[in-house]
Design a protein around this motif. Sequence first.
Motif, PDB file in Angstrom:
ATOM      1  N   ARG A 137      16.000  10.287  51.291  1.00 33.03           N
ATOM      2  CA  ARG A 137      15.526  11.321  51.643  1.00 33.03           C
ATOM      3  C   ARG A 137      13.861  10.693  51.707  1.00 33.03           C
ATOM      4  O   ARG A 137      13.051  11.300  53.157  1.00 33.03           O
ATOM      5  N   LYS A 138      13.161  10.372  51.163  1.00 31.56           N
ATOM      6  CA  LYS A 138      12.100  10.449  50.968  1.00 31.56           C
ATOM      7  C   LYS A 138      11.735   9.803  52.402  1.00 31.56           C
ATOM      8  O   LYS A 138      10.563   9.897  53.311  1.00 31.56           O
ATOM      9  N   ALA A 139      11.754   8.230  53.098  1.00 30.19           N
ATOM     10  CA  ALA A 139      12.286   7.747  53.495  1.00 30.19           C
ATOM     11  C   ALA A 139      12.046   8.294  55.578  1.00 30.19           C
ATOM     12  O   ALA A 139      11.737   8.091  56.338  1.00 30.19           O
ATOM     13  N   GLU A 140      13.336   9.168  55.266  1.00 31.65           N
ATOM     14  CA  GLU A 140      13.828  10.472  56.669  1.00 31.65           C
ATOM     15  C   GLU A 140      12.720  10.948  56.637  1.00 31.65           C
ATOM     16  O   GLU A 140      12.469  11.148  57.525  1.00 31.65           O
ATOM     17  N   LYS A 141      11.954  11.643  55.678  1.00 31.21           N
ATOM     18  CA  LYS A 141      10.852  12.703  55.903  1.00 31.21           C
ATOM     19  C   LYS A 141       9.543  11.812  56.554  1.00 31.21           C
ATOM     20  O   LYS A 141       8.876  12.516  57.287  1.00 31.21           O
ATOM     21  N   VAL A 142       9.319  10.811  55.849  1.00 28.59           N
ATOM     22  CA  VAL A 142       8.227   9.752  56.516  1.00 28.59           C
ATOM     23  C   VAL A 142       8.398   9.842  57.936  1.00 28.59           C
ATOM     24  O   VAL A 142       7.244   9.547  58.514  1.00 28.59           O
ATOM     25  N   ILE A 143       9.824   9.091  58.296  1.00 28.14           N
ATOM     26  CA  ILE A 143       9.995   9.480  60.003  1.00 28.14           C
ATOM     27  C   ILE A 143       9.791  10.202  60.713  1.00 28.14           C
ATOM     28  O   ILE A 143       9.500  10.309  62.394  1.00 28.14           O
ATOM     29  N   VAL A 144      10.258  11.305  59.756  1.00 30.05           N
ATOM     30  CA  VAL A 144      10.735  12.270  60.829  1.00 30.05           C
ATOM     31  C   VAL A 144       9.155  13.286  60.472  1.00 30.05           C
ATOM     32  O   VAL A 144       7.940  13.328  62.652  1.00 30.05           O
TER      33      VAL A 144
END
Length: 145
Positions: free
Chosen positions: A124-131
């Motif tokens: 989820r942290k990786a997704e948030k960084v990407i977004v």
Amino acid sequence: MADRTTSSITVGADRAGVMAVIADFAAYPEWAGQVKEAEVLSTGADGRPETVRFVLDAGVISDAYTLGYTWQDDESVRWQVVEPGKMLAELAGSYQLADTGTGTEVTYELSADLKVPMIGMIKRKAEKVIVDTALKGLKKRVEGH
């Protein structure tokens, strides 16, 4: 499908201007932080890309994969994996564009499932960084800062 990560930002341009930058995949390595390469493989009747091959390096998620795109005028674009990568099993998302009167509110939604096990919190942290990186990069690119 996994939980989705969603975030929004307001961009000082009209929807057509924002969507033109979103559709210019060749320029993604210049502003979409984790995208190292983007190659349009096919285009639709409207001239917009239908399938795009990406090389992504987002730290914990590095992969090459192909996405299929569905465009709704200058209101939204959705994508999903048509050819998974070595790590990425599923990737789906969208940009939704809404007029604010003084600009465009861009909402980015992303969901990723990996073939390799990863702790949910880290994914989820990786997704948030990407977004977040994509939205900030898009705003900067559209507004020319």
